[in-house]
Write an enzyme that holds these catalytic residues in place. Structure first.
Site: not given
Ligand SMILES: CC(C)(COP(=O)(O)OP(=O)(O)OC[C@H]1O[C@@H](n2cnc3c(N)ncnc32)[C@H](O)[C@@H]1OP(=O)(O)O)[C@@H](O)C(=O)NCCC(=O)NCCS
Length: 325
Positions: A112, A252, A282
């Site tokens: 990215c 980004h 993204n």
């Molecule tokens: C991916 C992201 C949105 C997840 O958000 P989060 O608050 O960290 O959520 P978690 O991964 O802790 O998951 C929380 C819960 O939601 C659930 N969950 C994950 N994806 C889900 C979705 N698409 N829909 C519904 N629930 C979802 C998980 O299973 C988890 O459930 P649990 O508590 O029963 O285990 C966040 O971590 C993020 O934005 N990270 C950076 C990612 C990024 O930008 N990557 C590219 C970089 S270039």
């Protein structure tokens, strides 16, 4: 010293819109969860078009805006993690498509942060005097490396491309003022994608890899927030400009919460951060040039404005470019 200036920007996205509701029909997710966690409402997904075609359509717009023909371009860099093939590079395929027969063409992979790294390389090469006009593209077909059964990643990404024509500003009035970039390879396992298995008739062991995006969301989130704040501060260092001089930050487009966090931490108004992720998700290397092209179309890029491009992503990598428009 004459500065390297962006002379035209352009973007292209496939026409197929996939909403959060559409995704809720193929994985256990819902619009509210995706919107609250990321800010994304919809993304564009290829109906069969590959990265070189996306790159070509974005490049054509940038070339028209810069009033430049293929044969005048002598350097092509395509930032991508989803090339059509290992070889030829997307840049070489693009060279053929635009008839840039005088160009050196190659791809660059910094995920990215790819467009920011590519701008840095192109700027450095232009300053040697050996090249005059560069085409710098970020283009991705991320849909081909996404596991469409994995709700934790498939909701985040989209396909698209953005491009910029850059060259020396003869009037010495504007251009790229400074670049900061850094890689943190030791954290690379936090975000991986795309691999071939190591299998051959002589292998002592077979190494089977996942070709899909795999991510430790929380670790990447932590890295991203720190990287954005640090990169913006670092790119200003020694330039005589301060945070309050910035007219626009073009970040980004990964996640609205990451952008909001950085704005707060830097004490900058959210309005200074350009955001289009709600429409495109993204798009990795394509994200920053696509945002720039959207800003251009909306009349938001004004001569003399101080603009910071900032990115972070797989590698892990991050960086920023300071530009006087
Ligand atoms: C991916 C992201 C949105 C997840 O958000 P989060 O608050 O960290 O959520 P978690 O991964 O802790 O998951 C929380 C819960 O939601 C659930 N969950 C994950 N994806 C889900 C979705 N698409 N829909 C519904 N629930 C979802 C998980 O299973 C988890 O459930 P649990 O508590 O029963 O285990 C966040 O971590 C993020 O934005 N990270 C950076 C990612 C990024 O930008 N990557 C590219 C970089 S270039």
């Amino acid at each position: 010293m004459k500065e390297v200036k962006i002379k035209g920007v352009g973007s292209y996205v496939p026409s197929q819109v996939i909403t959060n509701d559409d995704l809720s029909k193929i994985v256990d997710t819902n619009h509210q969860w995706i919107l609250e966690r990321t800010g994304i409402c919809e993304r564009r997904i290829s109906e069969g078009e590959d990265t070189s075609s996306i790159a070509y359509k974005a490049a054509k717009v940038a070339m028209d805006k810069a009033s430049i023909k293929g044969e005048e371009i002598d350097l092509i860099i395509v930032a991508t993690i989803t090339p059509d093939s290992f070889t030829p590079s997307v840049a070489c395929i693009l060279q053929k498509m635009i008839g840039a027969k005088n160009a050196t063409a190659f791809d660059l992979n910094a995920a990215c942060t790819g467009f920011i790294y590519s701008l840095e390389v192109a700027e450095s090469l232009l300053k040697t005097g050996r090249y005059k006009n560069a085409l710098v593209v970020g283009a991705e077909t991320l849909s081909k490396i996404i596991d469409w059964k994995d709700r934790s990643t498939c909701v985040l990404f989209g396909d698209g491309g953005g491009a910029a024509v850059i060259g020396i500003d003869e009037e010495e009035k504007s251009g790229i003022i400074n670049t900061y970039s850094i890689s943190e390879g030791e954290k690379g396992d936090a975000l991986t994608a795309g691999a071939n298995d190591v299998i051959n008739p002589f292998a002592k062991e077979e190494v089977i890899k996942s070709k899909y995006v795999q991510m430790n969301g929380r670790e990447v989130f932590r890295f991203a927030t720190g990287a954005m704040v640090d990169s913006i501060k670092k790119v200003l260092e020694g330039t005589g400009y301060n945070l309050e001089d910035i007219d626009y930050v073009v970040p980004h487009q990964a996640n609205l919460r990451i952008i909001d966090y950085a704005a707060k931490k830097l004490g900058l108004s959210k309005e200074k951060f350009y955001v289009n992720l709600e429409r495109v998700g993204n798009t990795s290397s394509a994200s920053v040039p696509m945002a720039l092209a959207d800003m251009d179309n909306e009349g938001k890029l004004k001569d003399g404005d101080l603009i910071v491009l900032v990115g972070f992503g797989g590698g892990l990598t991050c960086g920023a470019t300071l530009i006087k428009w």
